[in-house]
Design an enzyme around this catalytic site. Structure first.
Site, PDB file in Angstrom:
ATOM      1  CB  THR A 330      -0.941   0.023   1.221  1.00  0.00           C
ATOM      2  OG1 THR A 330      -1.642   1.266   1.270  1.00  0.00           O
ATOM      3  CG2 THR A 330      -0.175  -0.170   2.521  1.00  0.00           C
ATOM      4  CG  ASP A 331       1.002   5.803  -1.833  1.00  0.00           C
ATOM      5  OD1 ASP A 331       2.172   5.919  -1.441  1.00  0.00           O
ATOM      6  OD2 ASP A 331       0.357   6.752  -2.323  1.00  0.00           O
ATOM      7  CE  LYS A 332       4.049   8.647   4.196  1.00  0.00           C
ATOM      8  NZ  LYS A 332       3.208   9.883   4.343  1.00  0.00           N
ATOM      9  CB  THR A 620      -4.042  -0.227  -1.851  1.00  0.00           C
ATOM     10  OG1 THR A 620      -3.090   0.226  -0.886  1.00  0.00           O
ATOM     11  CG2 THR A 620      -4.555  -1.579  -1.436  1.00  0.00           C
TER      12      THR A 620
END
Length: 887
Positions: A330-332, A620
């Site tokens: 996932t991206d932050k 994501t």
């Protein structure tokens, strides 16, 4: 005209105007716009060529089990059994229609989301300012940009006023970037082109005019979109499993059919045509022709459930894939975090103050050692908050219960923290101002405060330290405090004030070179969403690892990861990944959970590395830079609100609410779908196995066929369209989210499932053959005998449904009545059996005959016996192998 290779950032404004033949003040003429639109097209990303509807429909029949069924239809047609042929073709058509309708429904839902996200653009044309659809922009258009706008095309900034742009969607950087018209060096990388704005980014503060230099596929966003087409899409686990399952079943059916035909032809006295029809009956009996339709329906229900939980799924198998993922990358920014800057710590010369609450809503307190902080205990705190609130261009407003900002997020959070103080903090009238400049790294305002004229200064601590030449300033103390805050992954801002003569009316940089009284530091962070913290914990309980892959700084990434409860030891940066071989990336992808300062290629390599380790991987993200990895992943999940169109196009699922918790809900739904698919197979296959065994045994024994091919087809389809649907509505079993993800190479049928299918097939096939053989001594017509046998098999499946609603748990349990659909379809099945048994034209089509009340004793009693025996088997298996080992 559109030249993506031209270095627009290295050209003077006059040169840009000349190249694109426009004028900053008057813009393009209407005729010029029309000509350019005709020549260069719309400002949209090229869409994939749409598949013709007929191809989409025919694609539903691309299944090996359907091929075998169609082969049977061709043979029966040649043999003159036209009713059999028509029924088989109708069944296949129903299968195709169901799949086609469900695929279209998912596509329409996603199109609806895209329409909601269409953007507008403000331009100057013929000397007038107007708003148009962003798709109508052309190269040379003069854009008018203001805070909150989405940048609709790549453009060269020609005028700017306190203009900052949020480019995280393109670069991964969470902080805003100041933009100016000044020429930039030709070799400057994209992130350093301070005079360019790019499609897909958004304006944080200020206003500007910019000349459009590229549209559509010519933009930076468009070029990344084009590169995505080169990324190989990976088949979902379910597609791989059902394809292999179908191939295995089909080969087995063909081999067995040939063997049985040869046996009947050479060792039994069958007529060739009769034997062929009986063998076709065997093949039709063995083919689970209802399975593709049932799988489509179960997946479609999963798609619907996900839509109700704010997730749009592109293709039916994708909803199941999330249930199989071993790792979520996932991206932050904006995904795990709120993308809302928040002050978490304030340091003065006397105190270290913690700030509770997150986001822009002013809910929270200033606390010292866990207790509310009294501002009277530290007068410099009031000064510090006043400077932060006054030396500020942002606006914070409440709209319909939500707190929204207009301006730089970093400045907005200073307004929020001032509102959290126990008493009102005044925002003073500004007499003169030095706007923030990235070259000087501070902002200053001239105000009247406490009866004196003062200069408030806010900015980078190191710049303010240089100005703090007053007595009592302790450089070492403040350096240490700044490092402590930065080590927590927080961005640090300093604030101070300087007293000046009351006659002073304006200020410049020379006025703040020295004499500053340093007041304190703000520690600022983009906080994680609370629901993301909960979702990460829930995923961990389900055996799913979370990998943070972000473009942000390592310290910030580690700090957020700690708050999320992730493992942060061994966090890596993009420059380290660049130097790694593919084998080293493969190792790092397994052993490390936090990756910072990553490029799009780093994300793609990490996803590949995880997949090479045999892990089913989800990615994501919301930015353009996430798109290649989104497409490569087993399932890519894009954000619907903050996500770019490129990210959405590259993904298999779009989260309408941008809520990471929805990922966990998708995992739950995916696991429920997969479990119900397996239960459906566990339920359906004994129907096919039992009937195939019934027909095969009749040939081996040299007896008349107990059922005709169309009767067999009726049983298969009537069970598939009624009883098997009930399992699709079964709720999630309590233990499901405590199990680890299933391995990528796990077969669709476990050893226990194979045993159970074989056991029940023998039970149904052998039992119905015994009934047929036993009643053969009575004075029954062939039609009536076949009708009793047909109903015996159907009743066995009706009772068997209640065995299969749970895998090993007893059928009668506290949730027995939870699934109302099971009882509804049971009633429907009984109605259909009465229909085929008593309606005259059904007798003609299917060769059935009416039964007396006494005749029904055999089917009903047989069904009850099957139910009791299977429950006994479940109880023994539960003791022997345990519930966790059946998968």
């Amino acid at each position: 005209m559109q030249n993506a290779d031209r270095e627009w950032h290295a050209l003077e404004v006059d040169e840009v105007q000349s190249h694109v033949e426009t004028d900053v003040e008057s813009g393009l003429s209407k005729q010029t716009v029309t000509n350019r639109q005709e020549e260069f097209g719309k400002n949209v990303l090229p869409e994939k060529e749409k598949t013709p509807e007929i191809i989409k429909f025919l694609r539903q029949f691309n299944d090996i089990l359907v091929y075998v069924l169609l082969g049977a239809a061709v043979v029966t047609g040649f043999l003159g059994e036209y009713i059999d042929t028509i029924v088989i073709v109708l069944v296949v058509t129903v299968i195709g229609v169901v799949g086609y309708l469900q695929e279209n429904k998912a596509e329409e839902a996603l199109e609806g989301i895209k329409k909601l996200l269409e953007t507008k653009a403000t331009v100057i044309r013929d000397g007038k300012q107007s708003e148009i659809d962003s798709s109508d922009l052309v190269v040379g258009d003069v854009l008018v940009l203001a805070a909150g706008d989405k940048v609709p095309a790549d453009a060269r900034v020609v005028q700017a006023e306190k203009f900052k742009v949020e480019e995280s969607a393109l670069t991964g950087e969470a902080t805003t970037v100041e933009k100016k018209p000044d020429v930039v060096k030709e070799e400057a990388v994209l992130a350093d082109r301070k005079n360019m704005v790019y499609s897909g980014t958004s304006v944080a503060t200020g206003s500007a005019k910019a000349i459009v230099t590229a549209i559509g596929e010519g933009t930076e966003l468009g070029q990344i979109n084009a590169s995505i087409s080169e990324v190989q899409t990976v088949k979902t686990p379910l597609i791989r499993q059902t394809t292999k399952f179908g191939q295995t079943v089909s080969i087995a059916i063909l081999i067995i059919s040939v063997i049985i035909y040869a046996f009947g032809y050479f060792l039994r006295d069958y007529e060739p045509v009769e034997l062929m029809l009986t063998t076709i009956g065997l093949a039709v009996a063995a083919i689970p022709e209802g399975l593709p339709a049932v799988i489509s329906i179960i997946l479609a229900l999963g798609v619907r459930n996900m839509a109700e939980q704010k997730a749009i799924v592109r293709s039916l198998p994708s909803v199941e894939t999330l249930g199989a993922v071993s790792v979520i990358c996932t991206d932050k920014t904006g995904t795990l975090t709120k993308n809302e800057m928040t002050v978490k710590q304030i340091v003065t010369a006397k105190h270290d103050i913690e700030v509770s609450g997150s986001g822009y809503a002013p809910n929270g307190d200033l606390e010292l050692n866990g207790q509310p902080f009294d501002l009277d205990d530290d007068e410099s705190m009031i000064d510090l908050l006043t400077v932060g609130k006054t030396c500020n261009d942002a606006q914070l407003n409440e709209e319909d219960g939500d707190w929204v900002i207009n301006g730089d997020p970093t400045e907005a959070c200073l307004l929020t923290v001032a509102e959290k103080a126990e008493r009102p903090i005044e925002r003073l009238k500004v007499i003169s101002k030095i706007p923030f400049d990235s070259e000087y790294k501070y902002m200053a305002t001239l105000v009247d405060y406490k009866g004196e004229r003062m200069i408030f200064v806010k900015g980078a601590p190191d710049r303010l330290f240089d100005m703090a030449t007053t007595d009592g300033f302790k450089q070492e103390y403040w350096d240490e405090k700044r490092k402590e805050i930065a080590d927590r992954g927080q961005r640090v801002l300093g604030a101070g004030l300087k007293r000046v003569d009351s006659s002073k009316q304006s200020i410049d940089h020379e006025d703040v070179e020295d004499g500053l009284t340093f007041l304190g530091l703000f520690g600022i962070v983009d906080p994680p969403r609370q629901e993301a913290i909960d979702a990460v914990a829930a995923c961990r309980d389900a055996g799913i690892r979370i990998k943070m892959i972000t473009g942000d700084h390592k310290d910030t990434a580690v700090a957020i990861a700690k708050e999320l409860g992730m493992e942060v030891e061994g966090a890596l940066e993009g420059r380290e990944l660049t130097d790694m071989s593919d084998e080293e990336i493969k190792e790092a992808s397994i052993h490390n959970d936090v990756f910072a300062r990553t490029s799009p290629n780093d994300k793609l390599r990490l996803v590949k590395g995880l997949q090479e380790n045999g892990l089913i991987t989800s990615m994501t993200g919301d930015g353009v830079n996430d798109a290649p990895a989104l497409k490569r992943a087993d399932i890519g999940v894009a954000m619907g609100i903050k996500g770019t169109e490129v990210a959405k196009e590259a993904s298999q699922m779009v989260l309408v609410d941008d809520n990471f918790k929805t990922i966990y809900n998708a995992v739950r739904e995916g696991r429920r779908v997969y479990d119900n698919l397996k239960k459906t197979i566990l339920f359906l296959l004994p129907t096919n196995g039992g009937q195939a065994l019934l027909v095969a045994m009749s040939i081996l024994l040299g007896a008349a066929a107990p059922l005709s091919p169309v009767q067999i087809l009726w049983v298969n389809m009537v069970v598939a369209i009624t009883l098997s649907l009930a399992i699709a509505f079964e709720p999630l079993e309590e233990s499901t989210m405590k199990r680890p993800p299933r391995p990528a190479n796990v077969p669709l049928l476990s050893r226990y499932y194979i045993f159970r299918v074989t056991f029940v097939s023998i039970l149904i096939g052998g039992g119905s053959l015994w009934i047929n053989y036993m009643l053969g001594d009575f004075d029954y017509s062939t039609e009536k005998l076949q009708t009793i046998t047909l109903n015996a098999i159907v009743m066995a499946q009706l009772f068997h449904l209640y065995n299969c609603r749970t895998e090993l748990v007893p059928a009668f349990n506290r949730r027995f009545f939870d699934n109302k659909i099971a009882f509804l379809v049971s009633g429907l099945l009984i109605a259909l059996q009465l229909f085929i048994t008593y309606v005259p034209f059904m007798h003609t089509l299917f060769g059935t005959a009416p039964l007396t009340l006494e005749d029904w004793i055999y089917p009903v009693a047989f069904g009850a016996v099957v139910f009791i025996i299977v429950e006994i088997e479940k109880a023994i298996s539960r003791r022997v192998i345990g519930n966790q080992n059946i998968h």
